[in-house]
Design a protein around this motif. Structure first.
Motif, PDB file in Angstrom:
ATOM      1  N   UNK A 161     -10.305  14.570 -12.622  1.00  0.00           N
ATOM      2  CA  UNK A 161     -10.322  13.189 -12.264  1.00  0.00           C
ATOM      3  C   UNK A 161     -10.945  13.566 -10.722  1.00  0.00           C
ATOM      4  N   UNK A 162     -11.496  12.315 -10.216  1.00  0.00           N
ATOM      5  CA  UNK A 162     -12.285  12.307  -8.844  1.00  0.00           C
ATOM      6  C   UNK A 162     -13.597  13.261  -8.668  1.00  0.00           C
ATOM      7  N   UNK A 163     -13.496  13.888  -9.809  1.00  0.00           N
ATOM      8  CA  UNK A 163     -14.925  14.856  -9.742  1.00  0.00           C
ATOM      9  C   UNK A 163     -16.107  14.336 -10.161  1.00  0.00           C
ATOM     10  N   UNK A 164     -16.912  15.019 -10.978  1.00  0.00           N
ATOM     11  CA  UNK A 164     -18.162  14.595 -11.607  1.00  0.00           C
ATOM     12  C   UNK A 164     -17.805  14.306 -13.097  1.00  0.00           C
ATOM     13  N   UNK A 165     -18.511  13.244 -13.618  1.00  0.00           N
ATOM     14  CA  UNK A 165     -18.568  12.917 -14.948  1.00  0.00           C
ATOM     15  C   UNK A 165     -19.511  14.199 -15.684  1.00  0.00           C
ATOM     16  N   UNK A 166     -19.304  14.072 -16.996  1.00  0.00           N
ATOM     17  CA  UNK A 166     -19.960  14.822 -17.811  1.00  0.00           C
ATOM     18  C   UNK A 166     -21.399  14.205 -18.294  1.00  0.00           C
ATOM     19  N   UNK A 167     -22.485  14.685 -18.017  1.00  0.00           N
ATOM     20  CA  UNK A 167     -23.649  14.011 -18.171  1.00  0.00           C
ATOM     21  C   UNK A 167     -24.096  14.410 -19.606  1.00  0.00           C
ATOM     22  N   UNK A 168     -23.860  15.643 -19.999  1.00  0.00           N
ATOM     23  CA  UNK A 168     -24.120  15.970 -21.692  1.00  0.00           C
ATOM     24  C   UNK A 168     -23.279  17.058 -22.281  1.00  0.00           C
ATOM     25  N   UNK A 169     -22.904  17.015 -23.314  1.00  0.00           N
ATOM     26  CA  UNK A 169     -22.230  18.056 -23.992  1.00  0.00           C
ATOM     27  C   UNK A 169     -22.475  18.430 -25.306  1.00  0.00           C
ATOM     28  N   UNK A 217     -15.563  30.757 -33.898  1.00  0.00           N
ATOM     29  CA  UNK A 217     -15.373  29.999 -32.758  1.00  0.00           C
ATOM     30  C   UNK A 217     -16.313  28.978 -32.605  1.00  0.00           C
ATOM     31  N   UNK A 218     -15.772  27.701 -31.795  1.00  0.00           N
ATOM     32  CA  UNK A 218     -16.851  26.562 -31.674  1.00  0.00           C
ATOM     33  C   UNK A 218     -17.227  26.959 -30.446  1.00  0.00           C
ATOM     34  N   UNK A 219     -18.604  26.527 -30.144  1.00  0.00           N
ATOM     35  CA  UNK A 219     -19.302  26.992 -28.776  1.00  0.00           C
ATOM     36  C   UNK A 219     -19.377  25.491 -27.947  1.00  0.00           C
ATOM     37  N   UNK A 220     -18.823  25.162 -26.900  1.00  0.00           N
ATOM     38  CA  UNK A 220     -18.937  23.981 -26.112  1.00  0.00           C
ATOM     39  C   UNK A 220     -19.847  24.526 -25.029  1.00  0.00           C
ATOM     40  N   UNK A 221     -20.735  23.518 -24.606  1.00  0.00           N
ATOM     41  CA  UNK A 221     -21.622  23.747 -23.492  1.00  0.00           C
ATOM     42  C   UNK A 221     -21.544  22.144 -22.852  1.00  0.00           C
ATOM     43  N   UNK A 222     -21.726  22.326 -21.390  1.00  0.00           N
ATOM     44  CA  UNK A 222     -21.218  21.162 -20.555  1.00  0.00           C
ATOM     45  C   UNK A 222     -22.253  21.002 -19.419  1.00  0.00           C
ATOM     46  N   UNK A 223     -22.761  19.890 -19.155  1.00  0.00           N
ATOM     47  CA  UNK A 223     -23.706  19.672 -17.907  1.00  0.00           C
ATOM     48  C   UNK A 223     -23.094  18.544 -17.175  1.00  0.00           C
ATOM     49  N   UNK A 224     -22.962  18.930 -15.787  1.00  0.00           N
ATOM     50  CA  UNK A 224     -22.450  18.080 -14.671  1.00  0.00           C
ATOM     51  C   UNK A 224     -23.487  16.872 -14.525  1.00  0.00           C
ATOM     52  N   UNK A 225     -22.751  15.576 -14.345  1.00  0.00           N
ATOM     53  CA  UNK A 225     -23.562  14.340 -14.164  1.00  0.00           C
ATOM     54  C   UNK A 225     -23.126  13.933 -12.847  1.00  0.00           C
ATOM     55  N   UNK A 226     -23.105  12.598 -12.660  1.00  0.00           N
ATOM     56  CA  UNK A 226     -22.759  12.082 -11.520  1.00  0.00           C
ATOM     57  C   UNK A 226     -21.555  11.992 -10.909  1.00  0.00           C
ATOM     58  N   UNK A 227     -21.274  11.545  -9.810  1.00  0.00           N
ATOM     59  CA  UNK A 227     -19.831  11.554  -9.091  1.00  0.00           C
ATOM     60  C   UNK A 227     -19.045  10.441  -9.989  1.00  0.00           C
ATOM     61  N   UNK A 228     -17.907  10.821 -10.446  1.00  0.00           N
ATOM     62  CA  UNK A 228     -17.124   9.874 -11.078  1.00  0.00           C
ATOM     63  C   UNK A 228     -16.593   8.832 -10.423  1.00  0.00           C
ATOM     64  N   UNK A 229     -16.382   7.326 -11.021  1.00  0.00           N
ATOM     65  CA  UNK A 229     -15.778   6.211 -10.125  1.00  0.00           C
ATOM     66  C   UNK A 229     -14.510   6.147  -9.948  1.00  0.00           C
ATOM     67  N   UNK A 230     -13.709   7.512 -10.212  1.00  0.00           N
ATOM     68  CA  UNK A 230     -12.329   7.622 -10.175  1.00  0.00           C
ATOM     69  C   UNK A 230     -12.056   7.384  -8.507  1.00  0.00           C
ATOM     70  N   UNK A 231     -11.077   6.719  -8.294  1.00  0.00           N
ATOM     71  CA  UNK A 231     -10.347   6.349  -6.944  1.00  0.00           C
ATOM     72  C   UNK A 231      -8.872   6.361  -6.932  1.00  0.00           C
ATOM     73  N   UNK A 232      -8.254   6.568  -5.786  1.00  0.00           N
ATOM     74  CA  UNK A 232      -6.616   6.471  -5.799  1.00  0.00           C
ATOM     75  C   UNK A 232      -6.172   5.765  -4.684  1.00  0.00           C
ATOM     76  N   UNK A 233      -4.859   5.444  -5.003  1.00  0.00           N
ATOM     77  CA  UNK A 233      -4.027   4.845  -3.810  1.00  0.00           C
ATOM     78  C   UNK A 233      -2.892   5.955  -3.474  1.00  0.00           C
ATOM     79  N   UNK A 234      -2.619   6.342  -2.354  1.00  0.00           N
ATOM     80  CA  UNK A 234      -1.679   7.412  -2.077  1.00  0.00           C
ATOM     81  C   UNK A 234      -0.892   7.102  -0.838  1.00  0.00           C
TER      82      UNK A 234
END
Length: 797
Positions: free
Chosen positions: A235-243, A268-285
């Motif tokens: 949460x609040x990090x980067x979206x997944x661009x591709x997996x 075993x299942x082989x999972x590969x992930x690529x980082x995408x753009x900044x997420x649109x997650x925001x918070x109120x605290x």
């Protein structure tokens, strides 16, 4: 032989005497963690209770519930305490204390292949239910603190029963479905794995999270032909661009979450992930904990004694959406940009919302009281939302009443403040009816002056400008006809009495007339009375002598040198154009407002201390200290900070010190910090006075406790100190240290009788004092050994 026995007996007797002289408190041993630093294992004030119940078909000896406490959030940092619990159906509950310094806890249940009944299980933190407890089958981190109450109830049922496992349903963690065979799936991860928050597997019945370590993971699920694998970013990090899974691309939704359905396989299942753009997650605290006013929470602190914030709901794209909400000692809300979030800002009695905005984003007031909405376009922090306010007053249409002051209304309110209206020109009751209401005083009746209607409205600000009478649409309102406790009213009325006359009040409430206890001060021209009902009030002339001096006490108690009945609240004292005045210790205010006789000593420097502009000074400025005893309401966090800082001083009382300023006809505002130090003085309460006693002030401001020394005049009982911050304070004292104190304290004088039980004996666990006793003990043993040796030599000779 006799000589040896006598010598041995003498040594033992001497030891008994020495030990007998040692103070009992010095021998007290600390309980585990007591007196340690906050990062130690000492307990806070919170408790936890854990129950692990097993179905009779379950081998309960193979069940366990692990509870681990940490000094950072999210189950990170130093581990403060671990309580692994093995429970059978007959002994199913464990109780304990939450260690001091706790910020989070990790919970893990081992079921030996059996199932958790999530419908029956629950976890609550200080009464708030944890919505998703499925992670307890892996390792569930929860944020708590040392003052919370943690209740855990986990029910385990046999995996061999028919039917489905009671659980939250698809998408939520569980542990099996009926008699299906359980298998373990393996996974390897590559690529930008740091952006992954979790990977979960849905087997058609339930969802399980992977236990990932070193980019490898396993999960135990029901055996099925197909599985849906979901990869969620932080949460609040980067979206997944591709997996991809085994080289096959996953679907990516708008929130950057990847998923794909796969077939059952042995390897075993082989999972590969690529980082995408900044997420649109925001918070109120926000936080209510003063200790969290530093660091990332410095602009997200709300003083819980002024008001609270509540989450109501949210919409996304016009549809309702469930958001992740944490209510732990304040809270945070996880949102997406564009979400419309509804919040409730609830001021305490006597307080109002200062401004309805978050980081410059204007909040929109809703129809429901204290409720606002905000469209999320960034991370929002809530801070300093509420401020102290005074009753609003308006007098209109009256030929006799020119002003009104009111006090004591906060005790009858749950939130906000009051607006009091006085409307004149009402019809007077006939003279006979007034005299009947006066009862035994009917012969004193002279004439009716005027009947006014007094109304009271509970007003809760929507955050805009203007008072209720000029901008009623800016307030939520509750009409009030009765109060749970009486308020004090003071009317400004003319001074046109004949000799031997005074003014009084007759109230007409729902057709019932009665004369109220009232005092008219001819010097100030004010008619003061108390009432808990709002109706018509008739001002009458009656025989009697009005108060013309300052020696009356309307409360019926002993006479005092000041008249508390006719004085007015600080905020109602008129300002003097071109002058800056400290009105804390003047005849204008009640003694109840200034119980410690406080005043500002360096008031000739107020213009600089408050950074007043020439325009403000031209309007006239009133300044006052408001000091109230808060020993019964001080927050535990503040109390702990003060106690930890007090050292060898004893805390006598806690009080709240606030500095206010009022410029011209504007509302009074609270000053939290000054441009330089204010020199203030207070009169030490009689119960804390004692010859030779010294005092100090301990201040808690923004989560930091500070010792403040000062000067004390034993003749006037005045303690003077300097400060530039205003918040929670404690008055601490220390008595002169002398060996005779404990024997002479009871003779210190009748005025000190409340302190007659105090002494300077070493406190429990004081290492400095106990060393003295051990040295005396060793010296005594050495002396006895020397005497014994000498005597032996003499006998041998």
């Amino acid at each position: 032989m006799k000589i040896k026995m006598k010598r041995l007996f003498g040594i033992m007797l001497s030891l008994v005497l020495v030990l007998g002289l040692m103070p009992v408190t010095s021998l007290t041993t600390y309980a585990e963690g007591e007196g340690e630093s906050e990062s130690g294992t000492g307990t806070g004030t919170g408790t936890y209770s854990a129950t692990l119940e097993a179905d009779l078909a379950v081998n309960s000896n193979n069940l366990s519930l692990e509870i681990r406490f940490f000094d950072n959030g999210g189950g990170t940092g130093n581990e403060l305490g671990e309580q692994p619990v093995t429970i059978s159906p007959e002994t199913g509950t464990y109780n304990g204390d939450i260690p001091k310094g706790t910020k989070s806890v990790k919970l893990k249940v081992e079921t030996d292949g059996n199932l958790v009944d999530f419908n029956s299980s629950s976890i609550t933190i200080s009464g708030n239910k944890v919505n998703d407890i499925g992670g307890i089958t892996g390792s569930l981190p929860l944020d708590i603190n040392e003052t919370n109450t943690l209740n855990i109830y986990i029910k385990v049922i046999s995996n061999n029963q028919g039917g489905e496992n009671p659980g939250p349903g698809p998408g939520d963690p569980s542990q099996g479905g009926g008699s299906q065979e359980r298998i373990t799936l393996s996974f390897t991860l590559s690529g930008d794995v740091d952006i992954i928050a979790e990977i979960s597997v849905f087997d058609g019945t339930e969802t399980q999270r992977l236990n990932i370590q070193d980019n490898k993971g396993t999960v135990t699920v029901n055996e099925a032909d197909k599985y849906t694998i979901t990869i969620s970013p932080e949460f609040g990090g980067f979206k997944i661009a591709s997996a991809s899974i085994d080289g096959n691309d996953c679907a990516i939704n708008g929130e950057g979450i990847a998923s794909r359905e796969v077939s059952k396989k042995n390897g075993a299942y082989n999972i590969s992930v690529t980082k995408g753009e900044q997420s649109d997650d925001v918070t109120i605290l926000w936080t209510y904990d003063p200790k969290e006013r530093t660091g990332g929470w410095s602009d997200a602190y709300i003083d819980a004694s002024t008001g609270t914030v509540e989450y109501v709901g949210a919409t996304r794209g016009g549809s309702k959406v469930d958001l992740v909400v944490d209510k732990n000692n304040g809270g945070y809300i996880q949102c997406k940009k564009g979400d419309v979030v509804t919040l409730k800002f609830v001021p305490k009695a006597g307080y109002q919302l200062t401004s309805a905005s978050l980081n410059g984003q204007t909040l929109v007031a809703q129809a429901s009281q204290s409720t606002f909405t905000v469209t999320m376009n960034g991370n929002f922090h809530l801070a300093g939302a509420f401020s102290k306010t005074n009753p609003q007053v308006k007098v209109s249409g009256s030929s006799s009443v020119s002003g009104l002051s009111v006090s004591g209304t906060d005790a009858a309110l749950n939130t906000g403040n009051v607006a009091v209206g006085v409307t004149g020109g009402k019809s007077n009751p006939d003279d006979d009816t007034i005299q009947t209401a006066m009862g035994n005083d009917s012969d004193d009746f002279v004439s009716a002056v005027e009947t006014v209607d007094i109304t009271m409205t509970n007003v809760i600000s929507k955050g805009g400008s203007g008072d209720y009478f000029s901008n009623a649409s800016n307030y939520w309102t509750n009409n009030m006809t009765d109060l749970s406790s009486a308020a004090s009213f003071s009317l400004s009325v003319p001074n046109n009495l004949s000799e031997g006359e005074t003014y009084s009040i007759v109230r007409n409430h729902n057709g019932t007339l009665e004369e109220l206890d009232a005092i008219y001060n001819s010097t100030m021209g004010r008619l003061t009375f108390s009432s808990d009902k709002f109706s018509n009030y008739t001002i009458i002339k009656k025989k009697g002598t009005p108060i013309t001096n300052q020696n009356d006490n309307s409360s019926g108690g002993s006479l005092d040198s000041t008249d508390t009945s006719t004085k007015v609240p600080y905020a109602d004292v008129a300002t003097t154009a071109g002058a800056v005045n400290d009105i804390t210790d003047t005849d204008a205010v009640t003694s109840e407002s200034n119980p410690f006789g406080a005043k500002i000593e360096n008031n000739d420097n107020l213009t600089t201390l408050l950074a007043l502009t020439p325009e403000e000074v031209a309007q006239g400025v009133n300044v006052w200290l408001d000091i109230q005893d808060m020993s019964d309401s001080v927050q535990e966090t503040d109390k702990t900070l003060i106690q930890d800082t007090s050292g060898d001083f004893t805390v006598g009382l806690y009080f709240d010190i606030n500095l206010f300023k009022k410029v011209g006809g504007n509302d009074a505002t609270k000053v939290t910090e000054t441009n330089g130090k204010v020199q203030a003085s207070i009169v030490i309460p009689e119960s804390l006075r004692k010859s030779g006693r010294t005092f100090e002030i301990i201040r808690v401001h923004e989560g930091e406790a500070t010792d403040i020394t000062g000067t004390y005049d034993e003749n006037t009982h005045v303690f003077t100190f300097e400060t530039d911050k205003f918040s929670t304070y404690a008055l601490a004292y220390k008595d002169q240290a002398s060996l005779s104190d404990s024997s002479t304290t009871s003779d210190s004088g009748s005025s000190d009788s409340s302190n007659s039980t105090q002494s300077t004996a070493p406190e429990t666990g004081d290492p400095n004092d106990i060393r003295v006793w051990y040295l005396l003990l060793l010296a005594s043993i050495g002396g006895l050994g020397f005497l014994g040796g000498s005597k032996k030599k003499k006998v041998n000779d």
